[in-house]
Design an enzyme around this catalytic site. Sequence first.
Site, mmCIF file in Angstrom:
data_model
loop_
_atom_site.group_PDB
_atom_site.id
_atom_site.type_symbol
_atom_site.label_atom_id
_atom_site.label_comp_id
_atom_site.label_asym_id
_atom_site.label_seq_id
_atom_site.Cartn_x
_atom_site.Cartn_y
_atom_site.Cartn_z
ATOM 1 N N LYS A 1 9.976 24.507 -7.989
ATOM 2 C CA LYS A 1 9.391 25.967 -8.647
ATOM 3 C C LYS A 1 10.554 27.007 -8.849
ATOM 4 O O LYS A 1 11.177 26.935 -7.787
ATOM 5 C CB LYS A 1 7.750 26.190 -8.298
ATOM 6 C CG LYS A 1 8.183 25.821 -6.606
ATOM 7 C CD LYS A 1 9.269 26.610 -5.527
ATOM 8 C CE LYS A 1 8.992 27.699 -5.742
ATOM 9 N NZ LYS A 1 10.035 28.309 -4.848
ATOM 10 N N TYR B 1 3.559 30.448 -3.857
ATOM 11 C CA TYR B 1 3.078 29.344 -3.050
ATOM 12 C C TYR B 1 1.196 30.249 -3.054
ATOM 13 O O TYR B 1 0.064 29.121 -3.437
ATOM 14 C CB TYR B 1 3.064 28.829 -1.682
ATOM 15 C CG TYR B 1 4.831 27.992 -1.767
ATOM 16 C CD1 TYR B 1 4.909 27.140 -1.796
ATOM 17 C CD2 TYR B 1 6.045 28.980 -1.733
ATOM 18 C CE1 TYR B 1 5.411 26.550 -1.692
ATOM 19 C CE2 TYR B 1 6.771 28.423 -1.972
ATOM 20 C CZ TYR B 1 7.179 26.786 -1.705
ATOM 21 O OH TYR B 1 7.723 25.959 -1.821
HETATM 22 P P1 NAD Z 1 20.083 26.780 -3.080
HETATM 23 O O1 NAD Z 1 21.162 27.792 -3.150
HETATM 24 O O2 NAD Z 1 20.303 26.263 -1.605
HETATM 25 O O3 NAD Z 1 20.950 26.006 -4.332
HETATM 26 C C1 NAD Z 1 21.147 26.587 -5.187
HETATM 27 C C2 NAD Z 1 22.059 24.914 -6.148
HETATM 28 O O4 NAD Z 1 22.234 25.205 -7.641
HETATM 29 C C3 NAD Z 1 23.536 25.163 -5.734
HETATM 30 O O5 NAD Z 1 24.081 24.168 -5.439
HETATM 31 C C4 NAD Z 1 24.516 25.935 -6.486
HETATM 32 O O6 NAD Z 1 25.742 25.569 -6.509
HETATM 33 C C5 NAD Z 1 23.490 25.436 -8.002
HETATM 34 N N1 NAD Z 1 24.255 26.651 -8.610
HETATM 35 C C6 NAD Z 1 24.617 26.431 -10.169
HETATM 36 N N2 NAD Z 1 24.949 27.008 -10.979
HETATM 37 C C7 NAD Z 1 24.430 28.432 -9.938
HETATM 38 C C8 NAD Z 1 24.414 30.296 -9.852
HETATM 39 N N3 NAD Z 1 24.941 29.976 -11.679
HETATM 40 N N4 NAD Z 1 24.759 30.304 -8.908
HETATM 41 C C9 NAD Z 1 23.646 30.306 -7.639
HETATM 42 N N5 NAD Z 1 23.845 28.535 -7.722
HETATM 43 C C10 NAD Z 1 24.431 28.255 -8.438
HETATM 44 O O7 NAD Z 1 18.749 26.881 -3.309
HETATM 45 P P2 NAD Z 1 17.329 26.450 -3.353
HETATM 46 O O8 NAD Z 1 17.141 26.995 -2.131
HETATM 47 O O9 NAD Z 1 18.142 24.807 -3.203
HETATM 48 O O10 NAD Z 1 16.534 26.285 -4.690
HETATM 49 C C11 NAD Z 1 16.759 25.385 -5.623
HETATM 50 C C12 NAD Z 1 15.398 25.732 -6.210
HETATM 51 O O11 NAD Z 1 14.012 24.808 -5.436
HETATM 52 C C13 NAD Z 1 15.017 26.793 -6.427
HETATM 53 O O12 NAD Z 1 14.498 27.191 -8.029
HETATM 54 C C14 NAD Z 1 13.991 26.711 -5.725
HETATM 55 O O13 NAD Z 1 12.754 28.313 -5.890
HETATM 56 C C15 NAD Z 1 13.243 26.006 -5.109
HETATM 57 N N6 NAD Z 1 13.066 25.620 -3.935
HETATM 58 C C16 NAD Z 1 12.142 24.888 -3.590
HETATM 59 C C17 NAD Z 1 11.497 24.550 -2.587
HETATM 60 C C18 NAD Z 1 10.283 24.034 -1.804
HETATM 61 O O14 NAD Z 1 9.840 23.731 -0.796
HETATM 62 N N7 NAD Z 1 9.784 22.695 -3.871
HETATM 63 C C19 NAD Z 1 11.938 25.028 -1.062
HETATM 64 C C20 NAD Z 1 13.376 25.894 -1.731
HETATM 65 C C21 NAD Z 1 13.756 25.693 -3.031
#
Ligand code: NAD
Length: 363
Positions: A130, A214
């Site tokens: 999401k 959420y």
């Molecule tokens: P994060 O920044 O920790 O990870 C993002 C990943 O994408 C990294 O591995 C990064 O290297 C990669 N990436 C590729 N291209 C990129 C760019 N141009 N800029 C930045 N990163 C890039 O993020 P996250 O917190 O893991 O979030 C990822 C997704 O998961 C989002 O859509 C977020 O909304 C969702 N999320 C969901 C939950 C949940 O509980 N369901 C919790 C946190 C995040």
Amino acid sequence: MKITRREFSRLVALGASAQFLCGIPTLAEDRTIGYCVVGLGRISMQHFMPAVKTSKKSRITALVSGHREKAERMAAEYGLPSRSIYNYQTYDEIAKNPDVDAVYVALPNSMHAEYTTRAARAGKHVLCEKPMATSVEDARAMIQACESANKKLMIAYRCQYEPAHLRAIELIREGKLGSIQSIESAFGFPIAPNEWRLDKKLAGGGPLMDVGIYCLNASRYLSVEEPGELVGFSSVIDQDGRFTQVEETLSWTMKFPKGTLANCTCSYGSSMPGYFRVRGSKGALLMEPAFNYDNLHLSGQLAGGEKIEISPDEPDPMQFLREADYMADCILQNREPKTSGQEGLRDMELMSEIYRSCQKNIA
Ligand code: NAD
């Protein structure tokens, strides 16, 4: 012991029917679903992958990352061969990998659409984080791509598979709160500078897209209705350079067809432990924390004075295990996921409406 050919055939037949009668898994149910993880960030490496590691139905079979070293490290941890590591350019080659049934898209929000569409074209099912996308058009295109490829699309709304949330929904549907008068919900955290979440191109918006979703999704599944009208306000208070592209705090009110009013707030400027409160004519529920990865707590007083206290003993990453395995079941049993692309699209439409209302209310 010697057995005749006829006895052998009879035993095989008996075994088959006993398996059927006793519900022992058949070959199809025995099969595990292989996930290709797209994006090795916090949610995938700290929650989703460790969850799948404990699963009997799902397993990690491929990785997509722009960082080869990190991918090699994770591949070694999950017992994957180097040929199962892809980057964003070679991603489409997952089409040729029979161990990949589905992809888990865990990239910044604006990349969800492209990596979902490419997965569908490669003939893979999609579990997408999401918010589903950063625009209604992208969300529709994702649904279309998965439908055309005859592949499942599930949005990772983990709370909709979590027992305390499910119990709250059930109590409301059973009428234990009477008529639902109001819902309040909030979620927020003070964001660090330089996060992609503050870049409108990558995030699509501010806290609404990230944590407000959420509160929005919960208001919809708790009221069991779709909002008719809504009005929103957003603000930037801290002029410290973090909020040049997205809002800092956003509040909105929704009116549902039966009259329920929902008031929600989300923020990147303040710590707001995620919660929801539902007040009915005969009882009330409070879930706090409601959106964390574990230690959720549901309490309330129901019609007739009955009190409830529910704290599921489900440590992180159990919510992710439920989600991954639910998707695996949908694939194995050819069922449409409860949190399908349509569910994600509905939130995208409402978030667009909330942003439109905030724009109107800027004056
Ligand atoms: P994060 O920044 O920790 O990870 C993002 C990943 O994408 C990294 O591995 C990064 O290297 C990669 N990436 C590729 N291209 C990129 C760019 N141009 N800029 C930045 N990163 C890039 O993020 P996250 O917190 O893991 O979030 C990822 C997704 O998961 C989002 O859509 C977020 O909304 C969702 N999320 C969901 C939950 C949940 O509980 N369901 C919790 C946190 C995040």
